[in-house]
Enzyme design. Structure first.
Site, mmCIF file in Angstrom:
data_model
loop_
_atom_site.group_PDB
_atom_site.id
_atom_site.type_symbol
_atom_site.label_atom_id
_atom_site.label_comp_id
_atom_site.label_asym_id
_atom_site.label_seq_id
_atom_site.Cartn_x
_atom_site.Cartn_y
_atom_site.Cartn_z
ATOM 1 N N ASP A 260 -10.475 44.679 9.674
ATOM 2 C CA ASP A 260 -9.201 44.305 10.287
ATOM 3 C C ASP A 260 -9.083 45.111 11.576
ATOM 4 O O ASP A 260 -8.659 46.263 11.574
ATOM 5 C CB ASP A 260 -8.045 44.624 9.337
ATOM 6 C CG ASP A 260 -6.681 44.341 9.970
ATOM 7 O OD1 ASP A 260 -6.635 43.719 11.049
ATOM 8 O OD2 ASP A 260 -5.666 44.757 9.373
ATOM 9 N N LYS B 113 -6.720 45.345 22.392
ATOM 10 C CA LYS B 113 -6.773 43.996 21.834
ATOM 11 C C LYS B 113 -5.842 43.045 22.579
ATOM 12 O O LYS B 113 -6.054 41.830 22.576
ATOM 13 C CB LYS B 113 -6.413 44.040 20.343
ATOM 14 C CG LYS B 113 -6.701 42.744 19.603
ATOM 15 C CD LYS B 113 -6.417 42.892 18.122
ATOM 16 C CE LYS B 113 -6.597 41.580 17.387
ATOM 17 N NZ LYS B 113 -6.259 41.692 15.960
ATOM 18 N N GLU C 247 -6.551 35.344 10.657
ATOM 19 C CA GLU C 247 -5.943 36.411 9.859
ATOM 20 C C GLU C 247 -5.199 35.867 8.642
ATOM 21 O O GLU C 247 -5.268 36.442 7.552
ATOM 22 C CB GLU C 247 -5.005 37.248 10.733
ATOM 23 C CG GLU C 247 -5.745 38.142 11.723
ATOM 24 C CD GLU C 247 -4.821 38.946 12.609
ATOM 25 O OE1 GLU C 247 -3.597 38.685 12.568
ATOM 26 O OE2 GLU C 247 -5.315 39.804 13.358
ATOM 27 N N ASP D 168 4.075 37.277 8.875
ATOM 28 C CA ASP D 168 3.318 38.447 9.320
ATOM 29 C C ASP D 168 4.144 39.220 10.339
ATOM 30 O O ASP D 168 4.313 38.779 11.479
ATOM 31 C CB ASP D 168 1.993 37.974 9.933
ATOM 32 C CG ASP D 168 1.056 39.131 10.286
ATOM 33 O OD1 ASP D 168 1.506 40.281 10.293
ATOM 34 O OD2 ASP D 168 -0.120 38.856 10.575
#
Length: 411
Positions: A36, A102, A207, A231
């Site tokens: 992850d 990211k 994800e 999420d």
């Protein structure tokens, strides 16, 4: 066929059998780790003896900050600081400490997300071949430019080495989940970073698909089941999707994403409204004030991923306390309602389960909002540690990759 032909045929069968056995043994010996690679932190796990183990780093922590730091004397032959070591020295070495990479990877320099990072990042982001890159200044005027892929590879290398030390063998295969909104360029950039890190065989999955694997939805035997995945991640991203499972097959019915830039805009609008209602000042056209509020919005977003409330300086030394709930209530439920509306031929009462994941999902108010929206008939599932669900699902997917290879070898 003569005797010699029969002998040769028998030998050929024996060799083929041996090669098949060797191939299966090699596959059985393979370990595919699940990584992850998060905006704020990384986790890595692997499947063993029917369950997933999340691997602690060299400090014993189950999560490693996605931070890289270079010292003033760093040279190409010296390794940068990674993880906690990088994060802990940021106050003394901010301009050479890189995080949030990211948010840059696979993007063009002009994108809003990149410009948002540039406003608050202490390190220098420069344009190179239309892409954002990080320029690090060393002593004596020396500098070096790193691509987001190179910085990401440093973090992934650390993660890979952590897994190798724990498992006791070299790792070259991984499953790496990415947000469902990642485009082809971002996915390819993640693959490139993995390759630089020595991960030669990488499977990219979404994800929320990883979350489904973590909850065993790929093993479901029910004909149709509709799953709402909410999420609430660190770093100010919100993702909501509706998944349909049918005898273990997974498919998206709808997915909605609120990125870091959108989140910042929402916080700024909240600040502007606060200032107008409480202090009678309209700063919506004041460019100087907007820049100040933009910086505070980014800082607030970060702080709220770690704690429940934040004290914000709105303007002219006027401070205001902002809570997670007041900024997120309408955002979260707005995305939930939109996802259900966009799912074809689906109504609220047809949702069978809610899965809540992400670093901020433990906030009780988030769970209460979801319970209330479904009239108390559904309880958000948090059987799996919500902060580790993506890594767990990636490791399960890695195990399935090994099984698939073994079945192909048998054929």
């Amino acid at each position: 066929m003569g005797r010699s032909g029969i002998i040769l045929a028998a030998i050929a069968l024996i060799i083929a059998g041996c090669l098949s056995a060797i191939s299966m043994a090699v596959e059985d010996d393979k370990t595919v780790i699940g990584i992850d690679f998060g905006t704020s932190s990384c986790r890595v796990g692997f499947y063993k003896d029917g369950h997933v183990e999340i691997i602690p780093n060299d400090l014993g922590n189950r999560t490693t900050p996605s931070w890289v730091a270079f010292t003033e004397d760093s040279s190409s032959s010296e390794s940068p600081l990674i993880g906690e070591a990088a994060k802990n020295q940021v106050a003394l070495n901010a301009e050479r400490t890189v995080f949030d990479v990211k948010r840059l990877i696979g993007r063009s320099f002009e994108e809003k997300e990149v410009q948002s990072v540039m406003k608050v990042a202490p390190y220098k982001i420069v344009k190179k071949d239309r892409k954002p890159c990080i320029r690090i200044e060393f002593k004596d005027g020396e500098s070096k430019v790193f691509s987001p892929e190179e910085i990401s590879a440093m973090i992934l290398t650390k993660t890979k080495e952590t897994a190798e030390a724990f498992i006791g063998k070299k790792i070259t295969d991984a499953v790496v989940p990415v947000p469902s909104y990642f485009g082809d360029e971002q996915r390819q950039a993640i693959l490139d970073a993995c390759l630089i890190a020595g991960l030669n065989d990488v499977t990219i999955i979404d994800e929320h698909m990883a979350v489904a694997y973590a909850y065993g939805l790929h093993d479901e035997e029910e004909p149709v089941k509709n799953i709402l995945v909410v999420d609430v991640g660190d770093g100010g991203t919100l993702d909501v999707s509706v998944l349909e499972t049918e005898y273990g097959l997974l498919d998206y019915l709808a997915k909605n994403h609120l990125g870091g830039e959108d989140y910042n805009q929402r916080i700024m609008e909240h600040f502007i409204k606060l200032i107008k209602n409480k202090y009678g000042k309209d700063v919506s056209k004041d460019n100087r004030a907007l820049v100040k509020l933009s910086i505070e919005a980014e800082r607030t977003k970060r702080a709220l991923s770690r704690r429940h409330e934040v004290c914000v300086e709105l303007f002219e030394h006027v401070f205001q306390t902002v809570t997670f709930e007041e900024l997120n209530n309408d955002l979260i439920m707005g995305l939930v309602k939109k996802a259900i509306e966009e799912a074809p031929r689906l109504e609220k009462h047809q949702i069978d389960d809610i899965i809540v994941v992400g670093g901020s999902s433990n906030v009780p108010k988030v769970q209460k909002l979801l319970r209330d929206y479904f009239d108390g008939k559904l309880e958000p599932k948090m059987i799996v540690n919500p902060a580790e669900a993506v890594a767990i699902g990636a490791a399960v997917a890695g195990h399935l990759v090994i099984k698939q290879r073994a079945s192909h070898s048998m054929c």
